[in-house]
Scaffold this motif. Structure first.
Motif, short mmCIF file in Angstrom:
data_model
loop_
_atom_site.label_atom_id
_atom_site.label_comp_id
_atom_site.label_asym_id
_atom_site.label_seq_id
_atom_site.Cartn_x
_atom_site.Cartn_y
_atom_site.Cartn_z
N UNK A 229 0.80 -1.21 0.00
CA UNK A 229 0.00 0.00 0.00
C UNK A 229 0.84 1.27 0.00
N UNK A 230 1.84 1.38 0.82
CA UNK A 230 2.54 2.64 0.95
C UNK A 230 4.00 2.57 0.54
N UNK A 231 4.54 1.39 0.28
CA UNK A 231 5.95 1.32 -0.07
C UNK A 231 6.22 0.11 -0.95
N UNK A 232 7.40 0.12 -1.54
CA UNK A 232 7.83 -1.02 -2.35
C UNK A 232 8.89 -1.80 -1.56
N UNK A 233 8.89 -3.06 -1.74
CA UNK A 233 9.87 -3.90 -1.09
C UNK A 233 10.59 -4.71 -2.18
N UNK A 234 11.90 -4.74 -2.12
CA UNK A 234 12.68 -5.48 -3.11
C UNK A 234 13.24 -6.73 -2.43
N UNK A 235 12.88 -7.88 -3.00
CA UNK A 235 13.42 -9.13 -2.48
C UNK A 235 14.83 -9.30 -3.00
N UNK A 236 15.72 -9.74 -2.17
CA UNK A 236 17.10 -9.90 -2.59
C UNK A 236 17.37 -11.27 -3.20
N UNK A 237 16.44 -12.19 -3.11
CA UNK A 237 16.62 -13.51 -3.71
C UNK A 237 16.33 -13.40 -5.20
N UNK A 238 17.31 -13.70 -6.03
CA UNK A 238 17.07 -13.58 -7.47
C UNK A 238 16.11 -14.66 -7.96
N UNK A 239 15.36 -14.32 -8.98
CA UNK A 239 14.47 -15.29 -9.61
C UNK A 239 15.34 -16.17 -10.50
N UNK A 240 15.27 -17.50 -10.36
CA UNK A 240 16.14 -18.36 -11.15
C UNK A 240 15.82 -18.28 -12.64
N UNK A 241 16.86 -18.40 -13.44
CA UNK A 241 16.67 -18.45 -14.89
C UNK A 241 16.12 -19.82 -15.25
N UNK A 242 15.28 -19.86 -16.25
CA UNK A 242 14.77 -21.18 -16.65
C UNK A 242 15.90 -22.05 -17.19
N UNK A 243 15.77 -23.34 -16.97
CA UNK A 243 16.76 -24.29 -17.47
C UNK A 243 16.70 -24.32 -18.99
N UNK A 244 17.80 -24.65 -19.64
CA UNK A 244 17.78 -24.74 -21.10
C UNK A 244 16.73 -25.76 -21.54
N UNK A 245 15.98 -25.41 -22.54
CA UNK A 245 14.92 -26.30 -22.99
C UNK A 245 15.10 -26.71 -24.44
N UNK A 246 16.20 -26.36 -25.03
CA UNK A 246 16.40 -26.70 -26.44
C UNK A 246 16.42 -28.21 -26.60
N UNK A 247 15.93 -28.64 -27.72
CA UNK A 247 15.89 -30.06 -28.03
C UNK A 247 17.28 -30.68 -27.93
N UNK A 248 18.28 -29.98 -28.42
CA UNK A 248 19.64 -30.51 -28.38
C UNK A 248 20.10 -30.80 -26.97
N UNK A 249 19.95 -29.84 -26.08
CA UNK A 249 20.45 -30.05 -24.72
C UNK A 249 19.65 -31.13 -23.99
N UNK A 250 18.37 -31.24 -24.26
CA UNK A 250 17.55 -32.28 -23.64
C UNK A 250 18.00 -33.65 -24.13
N UNK B 57 19.73 -36.18 -36.28
CA UNK B 57 18.45 -36.25 -35.57
C UNK B 57 17.83 -34.87 -35.38
N UNK B 58 18.65 -33.87 -35.12
CA UNK B 58 18.14 -32.51 -34.92
C UNK B 58 17.54 -31.95 -36.21
N UNK B 59 18.04 -32.40 -37.35
CA UNK B 59 17.52 -31.93 -38.63
C UNK B 59 16.43 -32.81 -39.21
N UNK B 60 16.22 -33.96 -38.60
CA UNK B 60 15.25 -34.94 -39.07
C UNK B 60 13.85 -34.58 -38.56
N UNK B 61 12.87 -34.66 -39.42
CA UNK B 61 11.51 -34.28 -39.01
C UNK B 61 10.81 -35.37 -38.21
N UNK B 62 11.29 -36.60 -38.25
CA UNK B 62 10.62 -37.70 -37.55
C UNK B 62 11.11 -37.85 -36.10
#
Length: 174
Positions: A9-30, A58-63
């Motif tokens: 209501x009257x002020x802003x509060x900044x959390x010092x815990x960083x929001x984690x970055x999402x894990x890599x989701x690329x097909x290759x890394x999986x 496999x990465x270039x293959x559509x199946x």
């Protein structure tokens, strides 16, 4: 990462815990993570290695993405592609159906009659007198349902890979 800002209501509060970055989701890394979870020694650093060539195909293959829901099918596809590249499939294979490998279709239709399946799982590789040369890859150990492996009459070098011991269903090796 940006700090998370909460407005009160009257002020802003900044959390010092960083929001984690999402894990890599690329097909290759999986896919690399899956393959290395079963065989940690596999490396993809060398761009001309059979393993890297197989992964790139496999990465270039559509199946391949269509079977990605099934780890064993994806590993089977990878192992067969590594077999193809390790044994000079693109240049030396003398199989009647050499051009039927690495198609954008189920691996069970590759190289007929050289590949036999039950419910989309390879159970028999029949590659006798096929002009295979080079080294037989340890990645064959990823094909957990393989029951029969016939390689008579080829020009393979080196020793039988120890990973063949992972094939608990294997009953015939010739």
């Amino acid at each position: 990462n940006f700090p998370l800002v909460l407005k009160h209501q009257r002020h802003q509060s900044i959390l010092t815990t960083p929001v984690p970055s999402p894990a890599p989701t690329s097909q290759e890394s999986v896919w690399i993570q899956l393959i290395q979870s079963r065989m940690p020694s596999i490396s993809f650093e060398n761009s001309t290695s059979p393993q890297r060539l197989a992964l790139d195909w496999m990465l270039g293959d559509s199946f391949s993405p269509l079977v990605a829901y099934d780890d064993d099918r994806l590993l089977q596809r990878f192992a067969l592609a590594v077999l193809y590249y390790s044994t000079n499939g693109p240049t030396n294979w003398d199989l009647e159906n050499r051009d039927a490998w690495l198609l954008n279709s189920t691996e069970c239709s590759w190289g007929e009659p050289g590949v036999s399946c039950t419910n989309d799982v390879v159970t028999w590789l029949w590659l006798n007198n096929g002009g295979l040369s080079g080294t037989f890859p340890g990645e064959i150990g990823l094909m957990s349902s393989l029951k029969r492996l016939d390689l008579v009459g080829n020009n393979l070098e080196g020793t039988i890979p120890t990973e063949i011991g992972l094939l608990s269903s294997l009953t015939v090796l010739s």
